[in-house]
Design a protein around this motif. Structure first.
Motif: not given
Length: 246
Positions: A87-113
């Motif tokens: 995602x652009x800008x700080x949106x990816x930061x927000x996803x990382x932050x919230x996924x951590x808070x919600x107990x996600x065990x692993x996050x994999x960033x991916x480049x799509x089209x």
């Protein structure tokens, strides 16, 4: 009741029962929180251990004496992994932050089209370091003893061929899905559940078809078209609730 402040320290910063906080953590402790010698704090090492400590030095760096280990509660539910299209800008930061808070065990960033930018290994490495810092900061707030694992970014085509990921239960959220919602699914089993979220603009039709052919099941979040970062937060929250992880 005042919550005791918690600080992260890398394990190599510990010498016997004393820990020197990093420059950044020391600056926050001294300039923002105004901690002084004798104040009690909590420490965590990012590997599952949490300690009670006392500030014994507050010069350029804060030194803390470890007084004892605290009992911690590890996540014991079914592991949830998230694959997020860049995602652009700080949106990816927000996803990382919230996924951590919600107990996600692993996050994999991916480049799509439709992801902004292309995979540059040097830039990607710097981004991963940034996201790891964000995850650690989130751990201090939500009292999680271990940060979320953040993998090195993948290309979408490589993602669909990753055998370790393909061995999991696979769901991807797609705004054009009209038949299957989370209410229609039964979450059973112990193997990791993996959720895939698209970028701004969503997945292309070719990507959707390729994902379905690789074994991914498309699911809807409802009739509203959500922003990418909102969809990720909503999807993770709902699935964690259904898994009993909230």
């Amino acid at each position: 009741m005042v919550t005791m402040r918690r600080f992260y320290y890398p394990p190599h910063n510990r010498k016997d029962d004393e820990v020197d906080l990093s420059s950044e953590e020391s600056r926050h402790a001294l300039k923002v929180l105004r901690l002084a010698v004798g104040d009690r704090v909590e420490l965590f090492d990012g590997q599952g251990s949490v300690y009670l400590g006392t500030v014994i030095g507050s010069a350029r760096r804060v030194t803390i004496r470890i007084d004892g280990e605290l009992e911690t509660t590890e996540d014991t539910g079914r592991p949830l992994q998230v694959i997020q299209a860049m995602l652009r800008g700080e949106k990816m930061d927000q996803v990382v932050q919230k996924c951590t808070e919600l107990g996600v065990s692993r996050l994999i960033p991916v480049f799509s089209e439709r992801s902004q930018g292309r995979l540059d290994r040097a830039k990607a490495a710097r981004k991963v370091e940034r996201w790891q810092r964000i995850s650690l900061e989130s751990c201090k707030q939500c009292l999680r003893p271990r940060p979320m694992e953040i993998a090195f970014p993948l290309l979408f085509t490589d993602l669909l061929q990753d055998q370790q990921i393909l061995a999991s239960e696979l769901l991807f959220f797609w705004e054009k899905e009209r038949e299957c919602t989370l209410r229609d699914l039964i979450f059973a089993g112990d193997n990791p559940l993996v959720l895939l979220f698209g970028p701004e603009g969503g997945f292309t039709d070719a990507e959707v078809m390729a994902a379905q052919e690789a074994g991914w099941k498309s699911v809807s979040l409802g009739n509203r078209i959500l922003r990418s970062e909102t969809a990720s937060l909503a999807g993770v929250s709902l699935v964690q609730y259904l898994l009993g992880n909230l």
